[in-house]
Write an enzyme that holds these catalytic residues in place. Structure first.
Site, PDB file in Angstrom:
ATOM      1  N   LYS A   1     -96.598 -77.710  -4.647  1.00  0.00           N
ATOM      2  CA  LYS A   1     -97.632 -78.306  -3.800  1.00  0.00           C
ATOM      3  C   LYS A   1     -98.216 -77.232  -2.882  1.00  0.00           C
ATOM      4  CE  LYS A   1     -98.136 -81.690  -0.075  1.00  0.00           C
ATOM      5  NZ  LYS A   1     -97.485 -82.723   0.751  1.00  0.00           N
TER       6      LYS A   1
ATOM      7  N   GLU B   1     -88.722 -69.518  -4.098  1.00  0.00           N
ATOM      8  CA  GLU B   1     -88.057 -69.576  -5.404  1.00  0.00           C
ATOM      9  C   GLU B   1     -89.073 -69.698  -6.537  1.00  0.00           C
ATOM     10  OE1 GLU B   1     -85.265 -71.874  -2.510  1.00  0.00           O
ATOM     11  OE2 GLU B   1     -87.414 -71.477  -2.756  1.00  0.00           O
TER      12      GLU B   1
ATOM     13  N   GLY C   1     -93.884 -84.051  -1.474  1.00  0.00           N
ATOM     14  CA  GLY C   1     -93.267 -83.435  -2.647  1.00  0.00           C
ATOM     15  C   GLY C   1     -92.309 -84.375  -3.354  1.00  0.00           C
ATOM     16  N   ARG C   2     -91.429 -84.999  -2.581  1.00  0.00           N
ATOM     17  CA  ARG C   2     -90.400 -85.847  -3.169  1.00  0.00           C
ATOM     18  C   ARG C   2     -90.966 -87.152  -3.725  1.00  0.00           C
ATOM     19  NH1 ARG C   2     -89.844 -84.972   2.080  1.00  0.00           N
ATOM     20  NH2 ARG C   2     -90.101 -86.695   3.575  1.00  0.00           N
TER      21      ARG C   2
ATOM     22  N   GLU D   1     -84.065 -86.384   2.546  1.00  0.00           N
ATOM     23  CA  GLU D   1     -85.158 -85.582   3.114  1.00  0.00           C
ATOM     24  C   GLU D   1     -86.144 -86.487   3.857  1.00  0.00           C
ATOM     25  OE1 GLU D   1     -86.746 -81.521   1.353  1.00  0.00           O
ATOM     26  OE2 GLU D   1     -88.166 -83.104   0.836  1.00  0.00           O
TER      27      GLU D   1
ATOM     28  N   HIS E   1     -63.210 -91.629 -13.312  1.00  0.00           N
ATOM     29  CA  HIS E   1     -62.048 -90.754 -13.515  1.00  0.00           C
ATOM     30  C   HIS E   1     -62.102 -89.569 -12.569  1.00  0.00           C
ATOM     31  CE1 HIS E   1     -61.398 -93.183 -17.115  1.00  0.00           C
ATOM     32  NE2 HIS E   1     -62.710 -93.162 -17.199  1.00  0.00           N
TER      33      HIS E   1
ATOM     34  N   LYS F   1     -85.465 -71.204   5.854  1.00  0.00           N
ATOM     35  CA  LYS F   1     -86.396 -70.330   5.113  1.00  0.00           C
ATOM     36  C   LYS F   1     -86.796 -69.142   5.995  1.00  0.00           C
ATOM     37  CE  LYS F   1     -88.545 -74.185   2.572  1.00  0.00           C
ATOM     38  NZ  LYS F   1     -89.808 -74.939   2.376  1.00  0.00           N
TER      39      LYS F   1
END
Ligand code: G6P
Length: 552
Positions: free
Chosen positions: A209, A215, A270-271, A356, A387, A515
């Site tokens: 965005k 990254e 974004g999410r 977030e 398990h 960041k």
């Protein structure tokens, strides 16, 4: 008149506290014994999904008080404000209009006086054209070979949503294309992906965005270099590199041809961006028609959330149940347990959507909250979790409300595997409800041949308190529509909680400090100078990194 005081000082909040005291020791076993129609009473269907919420520590009065809380907090008004494009994301001065991306109605949606729907629809049309060309081999690589692999480069909301929907809808994939999601800055991730690929048959989609994420840019640059080092040429880039971003300028500056850039907008978080062109890798995998079906499923849930009365509103009910446990039982986590191999990425996506969004400590007007907000979201796929961590769910000191998510039919109906999967799902929520008392444990041990005295000694280890709440969300079979509705359901549950807690669910300032500090740490790591100016621990760790580079 909206209540304006502190939430915890409100009458309904105090009434809920008193109600909690009155029922906190009631066992759900007894609630079911006393009310044979409890399943029907605490059950709701919407947009193809069914929610059984009868295994919760609630009764009629609980729900009445919770709906009263929602009304006191003007939930319906807040919901309408979000759908109509009001700037509900106050700290960024933006609307939160992910619902516009799947608006099949004829409502115009205005942002700053502009109807955004034409551009939204035009972008889906461009995605359709693009998918059509790639899937019908009209658009080929530089050596005229057809594409076999798509690498989606993105992180956070530009990764988790499309990755989830892609794996959830694996039965709908076009087998000619493999989709790879590249997110982490760990060189091992890009290495593991590229080592299996041929630049001539690989298409890259840079998903960001902001087009500023460290990254994503690092990985995108490395992929471009890999492409140029292994047969591709500068003039071939336009055939192999596309981008999705709200920052067209930066994407162009990166070298993406303008016609290869798909827009997204700052009014989409974004999410919440899976529904935008960030969903392009998914559309390539399942086809644009199935992508539209995904949007339709979400739209059905939007219309339900927007129009259904609170008492018959699935996201609102799930939101209020979450608030009941977080704010009145002092619970701080919520487990997401999908009993579907294809839904194994759901907990990770919901971690971002929920944590977030509601991992906040101040209200929209900047006041520190004096109550808990968003819980820790965690979970894993069933039956694997049984398990692993279900031991704590059954016998631990923490109780974590659970959402079991269960398709009643499988895309791979082999032998009676699916009935076995469903039996495990249902028995886990039953065991959380029922538990096992000490008497039952002793009786069981004696029935198994142990003498009474030994049984009495061992029984306490086997006691399971039960009375642990869970929701079961079920549907006939996963499909694009169902997955669309399911993801939208959680988006709205989270938004409704934020609206009731009075926090901004649509910003994420907390991610920025790391960041900023990261850039300084990187400079120090890459220099040979003795690090200084950080705290002692960071200095020491940087030094350790510098020294250990000799191991390379
Ligand atoms: O899509 P981008 O701008 O690259 O952002 C990717 C992600 O990074 C940010 O740090 C936020 O935590 C996320 O909300 C966002 O989805």
């Amino acid at each position: 008149m909206a209540f304006t005081g502190s939430l915890t000082q409100s009458d309904v909040w105090k009434a809920l506290q008193a109600h909690h005291q009155s029922i906190e020791h009631e066992h759900m076993r007894d609630m079911f014994a006393a009310n044979p129609s409890r399943f029907e009473q605490f059950h709701i269907d919407a947009a193809g999904l069914s929610l059984d919420y009868s295994k919760n520590r609630i009764n009629d009065d609980t729900m009445k008080l919770l709906f009263k809380l929602a009304r006191q907090q003007n939930l319906t008004t807040h919901i309408a404000a979000m759908f109509s494009g009001e700037k509900v994301n106050g700290s960024e001065g933006r609307p939160a209009l992910h619902t516009a991306l799947r608006n099949f109605g004829d409502r115009d949606i205005m942002v700053d006086g502009e109807n955004i729907m034409p551009e939204v629809r035009d972008t889906v049309r461009r995605m359709e054209e693009f998918c059509w060309k790639i899937r019908r081999n009209q658009w080929r690589g530089y050596s005229n070979k057809t594409f076999t692999d798509v690498v989606s480069i993105g992180i956070g909301g530009s990764f988790l949503g499309p990755k989830l929907a892609s794996s959830a809808l694996k039965p709908y994939w076009d087998s000619r294309l493999s989709i790879h999601y590249l997110a982490n800055i760990d060189g091992s991730h890009i290495t593991e992906i590229l080592k299996r690929l041929d630049p001539a048959t690989t298409l890259f989609i840079i998903q960001s965005k902001s087009f500023t994420t460290q990254e994503t840019l690092k990985n995108a640059n490395a992929c471009r270099q890999w492409f140029l080092d292994n047969g591709g040429e500068e003039h071939d880039l336009a055939k192999h590199f596309t981008a999705v971003s709200s920052n067209i300028e930066k994407a162009t500056a990166f070298g993406i041809a303008e016609e290869n850039i798909f827009p997204m907008w700052d009014w989409v978080g974004g999410r919440y961006s899976l529904w935008s062109a960030i969903g392009l890798p998914l559309a390539l995998a399942i086809g644009i028609d199935n992508f539209r079906e995904l949007l339709r499923g979400a739209y059905a849930m939007d219309e339900h959330f927007r129009t259904a009365p609170l008492e018959h509103n699935m996201p609102v009910i799930m939101a209020l149940l979450g608030i009941w446990y977080v704010n009145f039982f002092g619970v701080n986590s919520h487990a997401i347990l999908p009993y579907d191999h294809y839904l194994r990425s759901l907990p990770a996506h919901l971690q971002q959507v929920d944590m977030e969004s509601n991992g906040k400590s101040v209200t929209t007007d900047g006041n520190k909250v004096d109550y808990q907000t968003g819980p820790v979201i965690w979970g894993g796929v069933g039956t694997n979790g049984q398990h692993a961590f279900h031991q704590l769910l059954h016998q631990g000191t923490h109780f974590s409300p659970c959402d079991f998510i269960m398709p009643m039919c499988s895309h791979n109906p082999i032998d009676n595997f699916h009935a076995m999967l469903v039996s495990n799902c249902l028995s886990q929520s039953q065991a959380l409800l029922q538990g096992k008392s000490e008497d039952e444990a002793v009786a069981e041990l004696v029935a198994a041949g142990m003498n009474q005295a030994e049984a009495i000694v061992l029984a306490p280890q086997k006691v399971i308190p039960g009375n642990r709440p869970s929701n079961t969300l079920y549907f006939p079979k996963s499909s694009p529509q169902i997955i669309g509705a399911l993801i939208a359901l959680y988006e709205h549950k989270v938004a409704a909680q934020g609206m009731i807690w009075g926090i901004n669910s649509f910003d994420q300032w907390g991610v920025e400090l790391g960041k900023q500090l990261g850039n300084k740490v990187l400079t120090a790591l890459e220099s040979s100078a003795i690090p200084e100016g950080f705290d002692g621990s960071t200095n020491g760790l940087i030094r350790a990194f510098q020294q250990m580079q000799n191991y390379l």
